[in-house]
Design an enzyme around this catalytic site. Structure first.
Site, PDB file in Angstrom:
ATOM      1  N   GLN A 191       0.686  -1.154   0.001  1.00 14.80           N
ATOM      2  CA  GLN A 191       0.123  -0.188  -0.086  1.00 14.80           C
ATOM      3  C   GLN A 191       0.776   1.299  -0.143  1.00 14.80           C
ATOM      4  OE1 GLN A 191      -2.694  -2.132   3.418  1.00 14.80           O
ATOM      5  NE2 GLN A 191      -3.254  -0.037   3.085  1.00 14.80           N
ATOM      6  N   PHE A 222      -5.925  -3.912   3.419  1.00 19.08           N
ATOM      7  CA  PHE A 222      -6.668  -3.756   4.684  1.00 19.08           C
ATOM      8  C   PHE A 222      -5.859  -3.285   5.714  1.00 19.08           C
ATOM      9  CE2 PHE A 222      -8.754  -7.342   2.412  1.00 19.08           C
ATOM     10  CZ  PHE A 222      -9.760  -6.947   2.164  1.00 19.08           C
ATOM     11  N   GLU A 226       0.322  -1.536   4.589  1.00 20.09           N
ATOM     12  CA  GLU A 226       0.715  -0.095   4.886  1.00 20.09           C
ATOM     13  C   GLU A 226       2.336   0.014   5.125  1.00 20.09           C
ATOM     14  OE1 GLU A 226      -1.558   2.573   6.844  1.00 20.09           O
ATOM     15  OE2 GLU A 226      -0.147   4.162   7.046  1.00 20.09           O
ATOM     16  N   ARG A 304      -5.398   7.553  16.916  1.00 19.08           N
ATOM     17  CA  ARG A 304      -6.547   7.575  16.322  1.00 19.08           C
ATOM     18  C   ARG A 304      -7.775   7.024  17.234  1.00 19.08           C
ATOM     19  NH1 ARG A 304      -9.264   8.581  11.469  1.00 19.08           N
ATOM     20  NH2 ARG A 304      -7.568   8.922  10.089  1.00 19.08           N
ATOM     21  N   ARG A 336      -7.907  -1.615   8.703  1.00 17.24           N
ATOM     22  CA  ARG A 336      -9.190  -0.809   8.502  1.00 17.24           C
ATOM     23  C   ARG A 336     -10.077  -0.295   9.819  1.00 17.24           C
ATOM     24  NH1 ARG A 336     -13.131  -3.596   4.131  1.00 17.24           N
ATOM     25  NH2 ARG A 336     -13.628  -1.682   3.175  1.00 17.24           N
ATOM     26  N   PHE A 338      -8.004   1.678  11.876  1.00 16.36           N
ATOM     27  CA  PHE A 338      -6.623   2.126  12.541  1.00 16.36           C
ATOM     28  C   PHE A 338      -6.937   2.658  13.942  1.00 16.36           C
ATOM     29  CE2 PHE A 338      -3.093   5.079  11.945  1.00 16.36           C
ATOM     30  CZ  PHE A 338      -2.129   4.396  11.369  1.00 16.36           C
ATOM     31  N   THR A 433      -4.044  11.073  10.222  1.00 15.44           N
ATOM     32  CA  THR A 433      -3.928  12.088  11.564  1.00 15.44           C
ATOM     33  C   THR A 433      -2.576  12.751  11.658  1.00 15.44           C
ATOM     34  OG1 THR A 433      -3.036  10.194  12.874  1.00 15.44           O
ATOM     35  CG2 THR A 433      -5.420  10.563  12.848  1.00 15.44           C
ATOM     36  N   ALA A 502      -5.950   5.365   5.338  1.00 10.72           N
ATOM     37  CA  ALA A 502      -6.770   6.140   5.936  1.00 10.72           C
ATOM     38  C   ALA A 502      -8.224   6.538   5.399  1.00 10.72           C
ATOM     39  CB  ALA A 502      -5.797   7.745   6.211  1.00 10.72           C
ATOM     40  N   GLU A 704     -13.057   2.696   5.361  1.00 15.45           N
ATOM     41  CA  GLU A 704     -12.872   2.200   6.696  1.00 15.45           C
ATOM     42  C   GLU A 704     -14.213   2.474   7.545  1.00 15.45           C
ATOM     43  OE1 GLU A 704      -9.365   4.712   6.988  1.00 15.45           O
ATOM     44  OE2 GLU A 704      -8.825   2.998   8.487  1.00 15.45           O
TER      45      GLU A 704
HETATM   46  N1  MTE Z   1     -11.436  -2.814   0.187  1.00 18.45           N
HETATM   47  C1  MTE Z   1     -10.769  -3.684  -0.418  1.00 18.45           C
HETATM   48  N2  MTE Z   1     -11.401  -4.517  -1.340  1.00 18.45           N
HETATM   49  N3  MTE Z   1      -9.385  -4.040  -0.178  1.00 18.45           N
HETATM   50  C2  MTE Z   1      -8.705  -3.518   0.707  1.00 18.45           C
HETATM   51  O1  MTE Z   1      -7.555  -3.801   0.956  1.00 18.45           O
HETATM   52  N4  MTE Z   1      -8.500  -1.778   2.180  1.00 18.45           N
HETATM   53  C3  MTE Z   1      -9.556  -0.865   3.174  1.00 18.45           C
HETATM   54  C4  MTE Z   1     -10.450   0.032   2.582  1.00 18.45           C
HETATM   55  N5  MTE Z   1     -11.261  -1.013   1.742  1.00 18.45           N
HETATM   56  C5  MTE Z   1      -9.325  -2.501   1.609  1.00 18.45           C
HETATM   57  C6  MTE Z   1     -10.690  -2.117   1.103  1.00 18.45           C
HETATM   58  C7  MTE Z   1      -8.525   0.285   4.012  1.00 18.45           C
HETATM   59  S1  MTE Z   1      -7.889  -0.514   5.398  1.00 18.45           S
HETATM   60  C8  MTE Z   1      -8.595   1.236   3.486  1.00 18.45           C
HETATM   61  S2  MTE Z   1      -7.684   2.610   4.334  1.00 18.45           S
HETATM   62  C9  MTE Z   1      -9.022   1.969   2.293  1.00 18.45           C
HETATM   63  O2  MTE Z   1      -9.851   0.833   1.783  1.00 18.45           O
HETATM   64  C10 MTE Z   1      -8.225   2.542   1.496  1.00 18.45           C
HETATM   65  O3  MTE Z   1      -8.454   2.586   0.309  1.00 18.45           O
HETATM   66  P1  MTE Z   1      -9.155   4.133   0.031  1.00 18.45           P
HETATM   67  O4  MTE Z   1      -8.522   5.248   0.802  1.00 18.45           O
HETATM   68  O5  MTE Z   1      -9.129   4.402  -1.390  1.00 18.45           O
HETATM   69  O6  MTE Z   1     -10.540   4.162   0.649  1.00 18.45           O
HETATM   70  N1  HPA Z   2      -4.854   6.326   9.063  1.00 19.70           N
HETATM   71  C1  HPA Z   2      -4.299   5.183   8.295  1.00 19.70           C
HETATM   72  N2  HPA Z   2      -2.983   5.122   8.154  1.00 19.70           N
HETATM   73  C2  HPA Z   2      -2.295   6.003   8.741  1.00 19.70           C
HETATM   74  C3  HPA Z   2      -2.671   7.220   9.548  1.00 19.70           C
HETATM   75  C4  HPA Z   2      -4.134   7.204   9.726  1.00 19.70           C
HETATM   76  O1  HPA Z   2      -4.571   7.819  10.303  1.00 19.70           O
HETATM   77  N3  HPA Z   2      -1.645   7.809   9.944  1.00 19.70           N
HETATM   78  C5  HPA Z   2      -0.554   7.210   9.435  1.00 19.70           C
HETATM   79  N4  HPA Z   2      -0.770   6.322   8.566  1.00 19.70           N
HETATM   80 MO1  MOS Z   3      -6.068   1.388   6.206  1.00 18.69          MO
HETATM   81  S1  MOS Z   3      -6.005   0.616   7.947  1.00 18.69           S
HETATM   82  O1  MOS Z   3      -5.779   3.090   6.593  1.00 18.69           O
HETATM   83  O2  MOS Z   3      -4.977   0.806   5.342  1.00 18.69           O
END
Ligand code: MTE
Ligand code: HPA
Ligand code: MOS
Length: 756
Positions: A191, A222, A226, A304, A336, A338, A433, A502, A704
């Site tokens: 990620q 998920f 990261e 968070r 997801r 966090f 954050t 995030a 999330e």
């Molecule tokens: N959805 C799918 N299908 N696969 C993933 O790995 N990760 C989740 C969420 N939805 C995830 C997912 C997490 S932890 C986050 S932070 C967000 O998607 C990241 O993507 P976005 O910032 O585009 O929402």
């Molecule tokens: N969310 C998800 N990932 C992160 C964040 C947050 O607020 N800060 C640093 N990594």
């Molecule tokens: Mo999502 S836990 O911020 O990758």
């Protein structure tokens, strides 16, 4: 717009790490992880492994040319152990061989002698021993001590949530190809392509410009990728650097489960004070976060937790303290939500316990205390709230009074099945954050045939961000989506990216795409205005046509060709940084979030009171989308997030024994939701809100927040147990496994149910 991956996904043609054709001469890595959770390495015998068939070389920390350090927030994590090990599975050595089988076989031949050191797995014990990764942090609003003295009701308790295995379908992995003059080309299932690049540069002692990280997509992240995708890429790079050959490592599921961190388990104390009118006047919580053996992202996750201590409620007096407790488990990490879900479980438990003691329904307390616009969060930001509209809409469209009546009737007429329901409002802050991370860039090129390629720092992991990026470009240019292509995420095209995390990926990168496209569009319009002797304001592009003062003058591709011939730039690189946000980490006050996402879940569950098994009958949601730019993609995120949250709250049970050994390290011992555990009915109402917000096209982040709806399941099940055995002392310790339900049903303290 349809998800651009749907065609190749359903045909099995989408390319993941394991689908990348291998270059001749590729070698395979495998890591030897510590067999114990804590100790001093006395002797490491690599001789048998080194001489095993197919083995090219065995690496240890001594082979690291730069720094043996991969800690992200604080420098407390070694890539390879030197003289101590801190968790079972901690990498000690790496075998590189001609085949994956040979590498694994040689790993088994490594012998290690370790002098044991005391093993701590419990966060409260770690805190007592002073084992904190970072100093404790406290958020305060008002004055709780005096406020409690005015409360009619003051209730205290403990709430606990366990970890959660990410179980992305694609395990961690990387493939590194050495190119000319020390350039390393890195395929990584990450990620955070820049995190991989930066840490690899430190470990190998190379400038970042020698490292090109490329990501097409992930089979899920998920949060688990990261930070924790980084070491596997560096292992491959370390070997490629020394051996000048391509090196691949794609982890076996059981290696991944054993060696990588999970959602942080928490154990928390709460104290809640209410007045006669059920207004929450004061709230205190102490969070003991199990960070594992290194800080990883835990300090940010902890922060968070503090940001979400009050969930969707306004509380005038709050004091929350969080401890980042160091234990001998694999370093826990982003997942997801966090740290937000962990905090929300605690306040919900506090409200439920208070309701039981006062003798009212939890929703009477919940509804009374919902955040309203202008209310202050404990960290100083003022709410722009949709909490009340979400709640009221759900009461209205889902006929809550009828639901309650039906459940009461069912419970009165059934002895061995009981139903329970719960309300779960959510409020989740959108933005990293850490303010500086809220920046992104995009690169847009238009080719002479009028087709467009877009590159961003966003990583596609199933959440549909690539589709959203193309929607932005298509909307700004007003061209057909068939003209657009998204490029892989590559650190040579887009530099210094924040991880895709995030829930902010679409907002940050989408805004950058919007700026890049708008800048190009302005240039195109000026060119036309010049040509037609009018103002740029008189020119527009609508549905692939150039319009000047209401007249179609030429199609899109003709315009592009003309611009090229006239030497107008058809490319742009743009930067976006979220405005308005700031946070003072000393005062613990500020305005850290661009906006908040709200919603309400009503969950109905049925418990089989002989077996302790259960079904989730329905989850009825009202979710605040702002104005969804892609309802189908967003619905997928809501349903997937909800089911993942239900898994965390019910069946997913991570077990480490006292020795710090993972006992749930395979899919035979760790149960995740399948199609049969999905609620029979998931109803979703899209709440359209008109408030201005900083989301891309006012389409609020959705990644999330829906996970937190799953928390409602815990309380619905608990209520069903209480309907069977009102005196059950069942507490607040997730997950609510069938075993726990059964023990709650037949908890024999003060039994009044004659069927027990
Ligand atoms: N959805 C799918 N299908 N696969 C993933 O790995 N990760 C989740 C969420 N939805 C995830 C997912 C997490 S932890 C986050 S932070 C967000 O998607 C990241 O993507 P976005 O910032 O585009 O929402
Ligand atoms: N969310 C998800 N990932 C992160 C964040 C947050 O607020 N800060 C640093 N990594
Ligand atoms: Mo999502 S836990 O911020 O990758």
């Amino acid at each position: 717009m349809k998800n651009i991956d749907s065609y190749t996904h359903t045909r099995g043609e989408s390319i993941y790490l394991d689908d990348i054709p291998l270059v001749q001469g590729t070698l395979y890595a495998a890591v030897f992880g510590s067999p114990v959770a804590h100790g001093k390495i006395k002797n490491l015998d690599l001789s048998a492994a080194q001489s095993a068939q197919g083995v090219v070389r065995v690496f240890t920390h001594k082979d690291i040319p730069g720094q043996n350090q991969i800690g992200g927030i604080i420098h407390d994590e070694k890539l390879l152990a030197e003289d101590e090990v801190h968790y079972n599975g901690m990498p000690v050595a790496m075998v590189v061989a001609e085949s994956q089988e040979a590498a694994y076989a040689a790993v088994k031949m490594i012998k290690i002698e370790i002098d044991p050191l005391p093993i701590v797995t419990d966060p409260r014990e770690a805190q007592q021993l002073g084992l904190l990764s970072v100093p404790a942090r406290t958020f305060k609003l008002g004055e709780t001590a005096s406020a409690f003295s005015f409360c009619k009701y003051v209730i205290e308790g403990i709430a606990e949530t366990n970890g959660q295995e990410h179980l992305y379908i694609e395990t961690q992995g990387a493939y590194v190809l050495p190119k000319e003059n020390g350039h390393l080309f890195v395929y990584s299932s990450t990620q955070g392509p820049t995190a991989v690049q930066r840490h690899m540069s430190h470990v190998l002692g190379l400038p970042m410009h020698q490292i090109e990280v490329d990501v097409t997509r992930l089979g899920g992240g998920f949060g688990g990728k990261e930070d924790q995708a980084t070491p596997w890429a560096i292992f491959c790079a370390l070997a490629a650097f020394h051996l000048k050959r391509p090196v691949k490592y794609s982890l076996h599921r059981m290696e991944d489960m054993r060696m990588t961190g999970k959602r942080n388990p928490y154990s928390s104390d709460f104290k809640i004070g209410l007045n006669e009118d059920l207004m929450i006047v004061a709230y205190e919580a102490d969070y003991y976060q199990n960070s594992g053996a290194a800080a990883d992202l835990s300090p940010a996750i902890l922060e968070r937790t503090l940001f979400h201590s009050n969930n969707s409620y306004f509380i005038p007096n709050v004091r929350t303290t969080a401890y980042c407790c160091k234990t001998n488990l694999p370093p826990n990490t982003a997942f997801r939500g966090f740290g937000g879900p962990q905090a929300m479980f605690v306040i919900e438990a506090a409200i439920v316990k208070a309701a039981e003691i006062i003798g009212v329904s939890p929703e009477a307390i919940q509804k009374k205390n919902l955040l309203k616009t202008g209310d202050e969060f404990p960290y100083g930001q003022k709410a722009q709230s949709e909490a009340v509209p979400c709640w009221e809409k759900s009461e209205d469209i889902y006929e809550v009074e009828k639901i309650k009546k039906d459940i009461a009737l069912f419970n009165a007429s059934n002895i061995l099945f009981k139903k329970g329901y719960s309300y779960m409002p959510i409020c989740f802050g959108i933005s990293f954050t850490k303010t500086l991370m809220n920046q992104a860039r995009a690169l847009v090129h238009i080719y002479t045939d009028g087709s467009v390629v877009v590159s961003t720092g966003a990583v596609e992991m199933g959440q549909g961000v690539n589709t959203k990026m193309l929607q932005v470009a298509a909307a700004v240019f007003s061209i057909d989506s068939s003209r657009l292509k998204i490029n892989s995420t590559n650190t040579y095209r887009i530099a210094n990216t924040s991880p895709s995390a995030a829930s902010a990926t679409a907002d940050l990168n989408g805004m950058a795409v919007k700026i890049a496209c708008e800048t190009i569009l302005e240039r195109l319009k000026e060119f036309v205005a010049n040509d037609f002797k009018c103002n740029a304001a008189d020119v527009s592009i609508e549905k692939e046509n150039v319009i000047v003062r209401g007249e179609k003058v030429m199609p899109w591709n003709e315009l592009i060709t003309k611009c090229y011939v006239n030497r107008v730039s058809l490319s742009e690189h743009a930067h976006y940084a979220t405005p308005e946000i700031h946070f003072d980490g000393v005062k613990e006050k500020g305005h850290p979030f661009a906006y908040h996402v709200y919603g309400t879940a009503i969950t109905i569950a049925t418990v089989d009171c002989i077996r302790g098994t259960y079904e989730i009958d329905a989850v009825k949601l009202v979710h605040d989308f702002g104005s969804s730019m892609n309802p189908i993609v967003d619905k997928g995120q809501i349903e997937g997030g909800l089911v993942q949250g239900i898994g965390w709250m019910t069946m997913e049970e991570i077990i480490y024994d006292k020795e710090g050994k993972l006992r749930s390290g395979a899919l035979s011992t760790y149960k995740v939701p399948d199609i049969y555990s999905v609620p029979k009915d998931i109803s979703l109402h899209f709440l359209e809100t008109n408030n201005d917000n900083l989301a891309i096209f006012r389409s609020k982040a959705v990644g999330e927040p829906p996970l937190m709806y799953g928390i409602g399941t815990y309380f619905a099940l608990r209520n069903a147990v209480k309907a069977f055995n009102p005196e059950s002392t069942i507490g607040f310790s997730a997950p609510m496994t069938p075993e726990k339900v059964l023990m709650g049903l037949y908890d024999r303290n003060n039994v009044s149910n004659k069927n027990i």
